[in-house]
Scaffold this motif. Sequence first.
Motif, short mmCIF file in Angstrom:
data_model
loop_
_atom_site.label_atom_id
_atom_site.label_comp_id
_atom_site.label_asym_id
_atom_site.label_seq_id
_atom_site.Cartn_x
_atom_site.Cartn_y
_atom_site.Cartn_z
N HIS A 155 4.40 -8.11 1.38
CA HIS A 155 3.26 -7.25 1.09
C HIS A 155 2.30 -7.23 2.29
O HIS A 155 1.14 -7.60 2.22
CB HIS A 155 2.52 -7.71 -0.19
CG HIS A 155 1.66 -6.64 -0.80
ND1 HIS A 155 0.41 -6.33 -0.29
CD2 HIS A 155 1.86 -5.79 -1.83
CE1 HIS A 155 -0.10 -5.34 -1.02
NE2 HIS A 155 0.76 -5.00 -1.96
N ASP A 170 -0.34 -9.52 -4.55
CA ASP A 170 -1.67 -8.94 -4.79
C ASP A 170 -2.64 -9.89 -5.49
O ASP A 170 -2.91 -9.76 -6.69
CB ASP A 170 -1.54 -7.61 -5.54
CG ASP A 170 -0.91 -6.54 -4.65
OD1 ASP A 170 -0.01 -6.89 -3.87
OD2 ASP A 170 -1.34 -5.37 -4.71
N HIS A 206 -7.04 -9.46 -1.38
CA HIS A 206 -5.72 -9.86 -0.89
C HIS A 206 -5.86 -11.16 -0.13
O HIS A 206 -6.95 -11.74 -0.06
CB HIS A 206 -5.14 -8.76 0.01
CG HIS A 206 -4.63 -7.58 -0.74
ND1 HIS A 206 -3.50 -7.62 -1.50
CD2 HIS A 206 -5.12 -6.31 -0.86
CE1 HIS A 206 -3.29 -6.43 -2.06
NE2 HIS A 206 -4.27 -5.61 -1.69
N MET A 236 0.79 -1.23 0.00
CA MET A 236 0.00 0.00 0.00
C MET A 236 0.83 1.29 0.00
O MET A 236 0.65 2.13 -0.86
CB MET A 236 -0.97 0.03 1.16
CG MET A 236 -2.26 0.72 0.83
SD MET A 236 -3.50 0.19 2.01
CE MET A 236 -3.79 1.72 2.83
N HIS A 278 1.49 -5.36 -11.47
CA HIS A 278 0.26 -4.67 -11.85
C HIS A 278 0.39 -3.17 -11.66
O HIS A 278 1.33 -2.68 -11.04
CB HIS A 278 -0.94 -5.23 -11.08
CG HIS A 278 -0.91 -5.01 -9.60
ND1 HIS A 278 0.11 -5.44 -8.79
CD2 HIS A 278 -1.82 -4.42 -8.76
CE1 HIS A 278 -0.16 -5.14 -7.53
NE2 HIS A 278 -1.31 -4.51 -7.48
N ASP A 317 1.71 1.20 -5.41
CA ASP A 317 2.73 0.61 -4.53
C ASP A 317 3.64 -0.39 -5.27
O ASP A 317 4.58 -0.92 -4.68
CB ASP A 317 2.11 -0.04 -3.28
CG ASP A 317 1.01 -1.04 -3.58
OD1 ASP A 317 0.39 -0.96 -4.66
OD2 ASP A 317 0.77 -1.93 -2.73
N HIS A 318 3.40 -0.61 -6.55
CA HIS A 318 4.23 -1.55 -7.33
C HIS A 318 4.96 -0.88 -8.49
O HIS A 318 5.86 -1.49 -9.07
CB HIS A 318 3.36 -2.71 -7.84
CG HIS A 318 2.74 -3.46 -6.70
ND1 HIS A 318 3.29 -4.62 -6.19
CD2 HIS A 318 1.67 -3.17 -5.92
CE1 HIS A 318 2.55 -5.03 -5.16
NE2 HIS A 318 1.56 -4.17 -4.97
ZN LIG Z 1 0.01 -3.85 -3.57
#
Ligand SMILES: [Zn+2]
Length: 308
Positions: free
Chosen positions: A269, A211, A247, A11, A60, A64-65
């Motif tokens: 994560h 994720d 999640h 996040m 994705h 946060d990625h």
């Molecule tokens: Zn994430």
Amino acid sequence: MECFVLGIGGMMPMPGRRLSSVAVRVEGQLYLFDGGEGTQVPYKELHLGLRSLDLIAVSHLHADHVLGLPGLLMLRGQMPDPGPLTILGPPGLARFIRNIRADLRMHIRYPIEIKEWSKDADRLAYRDALVNIFWQPLEHSVFCLGYRMEEHQRPGRFDPDRARELGVPAGPLFGQLQRGQTITTPQGTTVEPTEVLGPTRRGRHMVFATDTIPCRSLVELLDAADIAFVESMFLPDDEEDAREKKHMTAAQAAGAAAEAKVQQLLLFHISPRYERRELKRFADIARSIHPNANVAKEGQIIAIPLPD
Ligand SMILES: [Zn+2]
Ligand SMILES: [Zn+2]
């Protein structure tokens, strides 16, 4: 094969917890999985170097990625002649990178090849002299890819006694046979590598799965991997939130890894709602389901031994 844990947070980056990202080194070559905000900091702390980073795999298009990608691309551009970079990822990644390059007027002088997943894409996303990288859609609130990296098979074990019996003198001819080449002995006999090598040996397999909710696709991706980084955003007390936000809990992640017979499971994560002291609960829960499970640690370097 060594895995470098750059971050384990989900996040948003937090004091003392960076965003989820893993770098893998195989024979000096580096492969990076995801790059959230600030990923270049642990990358530098671990002295990974950008010279040998030619591939980034993106799961994705959630902030946060991917928000760390612009910084990584610029950093790589500071090297003289860094060579081409390949980026794998979901549909829309090329547009994201194109726009951010234009809007931020990023001067990048090396070629970037972006390969987006598509419905008719091959399972094999990337191949070089060392590894194959496979991608597979998982189930998240937006389209998300899991990755599996497999080292190429290695030649079988060399049997020097057998080679001598066949009239091969120790020396350079041994090396040629070990590399899979057919040779001729000083007496003029031809010796095939299969006559002196055991069965081919598999390389090491690493999975990066972030994720997702628990799903068939995840278990397939994890299949008997030597090491797997699997998202575990929540504790089982918050399973309702996990379901809603697409999640997994620590128990669900460990359940998938156990079903897939993964050798070593590392959870990552983690939601920012959990403090550091609560990470032990993630590990305890996971270990009650998969005996070789733990929460990944930032800065951790994990050497994966060859399977034989
Ligand atoms: Zn994430
Ligand atoms: Zn996400």
